[in-house]
Design a protein around this motif. Structure first.
Motif, PDB file in Angstrom:
ATOM      1  N   GLU A  24     -14.429 -31.662  -7.873  1.00 16.82           N
ATOM      2  CA  GLU A  24     -13.205 -30.948  -8.225  1.00 16.82           C
ATOM      3  C   GLU A  24     -13.078 -29.723  -7.335  1.00 16.82           C
ATOM      4  O   GLU A  24     -14.021 -28.946  -7.198  1.00 16.82           O
ATOM      5  CB  GLU A  24     -13.227 -30.537  -9.690  1.00 16.82           C
ATOM      6  N   ILE A  25     -11.904 -29.588  -6.728  1.00 16.09           N
ATOM      7  CA  ILE A  25     -11.648 -28.465  -5.824  1.00 16.09           C
ATOM      8  C   ILE A  25     -10.327 -27.794  -6.180  1.00 16.09           C
ATOM      9  O   ILE A  25      -9.489 -28.355  -6.886  1.00 16.09           O
ATOM     10  CB  ILE A  25     -11.597 -28.924  -4.354  1.00 16.09           C
ATOM     11  N   LYS A  26     -10.166 -26.621  -5.641  1.00 16.27           N
ATOM     12  CA  LYS A  26      -8.906 -25.893  -5.738  1.00 16.27           C
ATOM     13  C   LYS A  26      -8.591 -25.383  -4.341  1.00 16.27           C
ATOM     14  O   LYS A  26      -9.472 -24.861  -3.649  1.00 16.27           O
ATOM     15  CB  LYS A  26      -9.051 -24.723  -6.707  1.00 16.27           C
TER      16      LYS A  26
ATOM     17  N   VAL B 242      -6.224 -33.072   1.156  1.00 22.01           N
ATOM     18  CA  VAL B 242      -7.364 -33.468   0.321  1.00 22.01           C
ATOM     19  C   VAL B 242      -7.869 -34.843   0.742  1.00 22.01           C
ATOM     20  O   VAL B 242      -9.062 -35.040   0.953  1.00 22.01           O
ATOM     21  CB  VAL B 242      -6.993 -33.451  -1.181  1.00 22.01           C
ATOM     22  N   GLU B 243      -6.973 -35.798   0.884  1.00 19.05           N
ATOM     23  CA  GLU B 243      -7.375 -37.162   1.217  1.00 19.05           C
ATOM     24  C   GLU B 243      -7.902 -37.286   2.652  1.00 19.05           C
ATOM     25  O   GLU B 243      -8.955 -37.856   2.881  1.00 19.05           O
ATOM     26  CB  GLU B 243      -6.190 -38.114   1.037  1.00 19.05           C
ATOM     27  N   ASP B 244      -7.135 -36.771   3.607  1.00 15.97           N
ATOM     28  CA  ASP B 244      -7.441 -36.999   5.021  1.00 15.97           C
ATOM     29  C   ASP B 244      -8.510 -36.081   5.592  1.00 15.97           C
ATOM     30  O   ASP B 244      -9.222 -36.463   6.518  1.00 15.97           O
ATOM     31  CB  ASP B 244      -6.169 -36.857   5.867  1.00 15.97           C
TER      32      ASP B 244
ATOM     33  N   LEU C  14     -16.228 -35.310   3.084  1.00 13.25           N
ATOM     34  CA  LEU C  14     -17.292 -35.266   2.073  1.00 13.25           C
ATOM     35  C   LEU C  14     -17.873 -36.654   1.808  1.00 13.25           C
ATOM     36  O   LEU C  14     -19.088 -36.803   1.654  1.00 13.25           O
ATOM     37  CB  LEU C  14     -16.780 -34.630   0.781  1.00 13.25           C
ATOM     38  N   LYS C  15     -17.027 -37.677   1.787  1.00 16.16           N
ATOM     39  CA  LYS C  15     -17.532 -39.044   1.582  1.00 16.16           C
ATOM     40  C   LYS C  15     -18.380 -39.502   2.768  1.00 16.16           C
ATOM     41  O   LYS C  15     -19.339 -40.253   2.596  1.00 16.16           O
ATOM     42  CB  LYS C  15     -16.372 -40.010   1.355  1.00 16.16           C
TER      43      LYS C  15
ATOM     44  N   VAL D  18     -10.924 -34.472  -6.350  1.00 20.10           N
ATOM     45  CA  VAL D  18      -9.749 -34.230  -7.176  1.00 20.10           C
ATOM     46  C   VAL D  18      -9.286 -32.791  -6.988  1.00 20.10           C
ATOM     47  O   VAL D  18     -10.079 -31.854  -7.114  1.00 20.10           O
ATOM     48  CB  VAL D  18     -10.071 -34.489  -8.671  1.00 20.10           C
ATOM     49  N   LEU D  19      -8.004 -32.647  -6.710  1.00 19.41           N
ATOM     50  CA  LEU D  19      -7.396 -31.336  -6.559  1.00 19.41           C
ATOM     51  C   LEU D  19      -6.955 -30.840  -7.931  1.00 19.41           C
ATOM     52  O   LEU D  19      -6.174 -31.501  -8.614  1.00 19.41           O
ATOM     53  CB  LEU D  19      -6.194 -31.420  -5.621  1.00 19.41           C
ATOM     54  N   ILE D  20      -7.484 -29.702  -8.323  1.00 18.58           N
ATOM     55  CA  ILE D  20      -7.118 -29.090  -9.598  1.00 18.58           C
ATOM     56  C   ILE D  20      -6.092 -28.005  -9.297  1.00 18.58           C
ATOM     57  O   ILE D  20      -6.385 -27.051  -8.584  1.00 18.58           O
ATOM     58  CB  ILE D  20      -8.353 -28.470 -10.314  1.00 18.58           C
ATOM     59  N   ASN D  21      -4.904 -28.190  -9.823  1.00 18.00           N
ATOM     60  CA  ASN D  21      -3.839 -27.202  -9.642  1.00 18.00           C
ATOM     61  C   ASN D  21      -3.715 -26.386 -10.912  1.00 18.00           C
ATOM     62  O   ASN D  21      -3.014 -26.773 -11.835  1.00 18.00           O
ATOM     63  CB  ASN D  21      -2.508 -27.886  -9.331  1.00 18.00           C
TER      64      ASN D  21
END
Length: 91
Positions: free
Chosen positions: A35-37, A52-54, A60-61, A71-74
């Motif tokens: 989880e990131i922001k 986040v995806e690209d 990280l993967k 997962v982006l936490i808004n």
């Protein structure tokens, strides 16, 4: 594992985000889900999902195959919510 992820963020992800006046906060990891922001100019950016995806998730993967997803936490601060309510309540 969090320390290793932070090292990759510092060395390979954060410099890219800072080119766009943004930054990243690692909020936690649970069952392979990171989880990131995003903060700064990256926060609320229309391209945040792609960043986040690209950029973040792919890097990280690549380094940590056990990561399933990023997962982006808004989160909106309580202060901002209260300010918005005040503006909307004025006629």
């Amino acid at each position: 594992m969090i320390e290793e992820i932070e090292k990759v963020i510092d060395s390979e992800i954060r410099p890219h985000l800072r080119e766009h006046y943004g930054d990243i906060q690692l909020l936690g990891i649970n069952d392979g889900v990171v989880e990131i922001k995003l903060v700064g100019q990256c926060s609320g950016c229309p391209s945040a999902k792609y960043t986040v995806e690209d950029v973040i998730e792919s890097k990280l993967k690549e380094k940590f195959p056990e990561i399933k997803e990023v997962v982006l936490i808004n989160q909106v601060s309580e202060e901002l919510l209260n300010m918005a309510k005040e503006i909307l309540m004025k006629k």
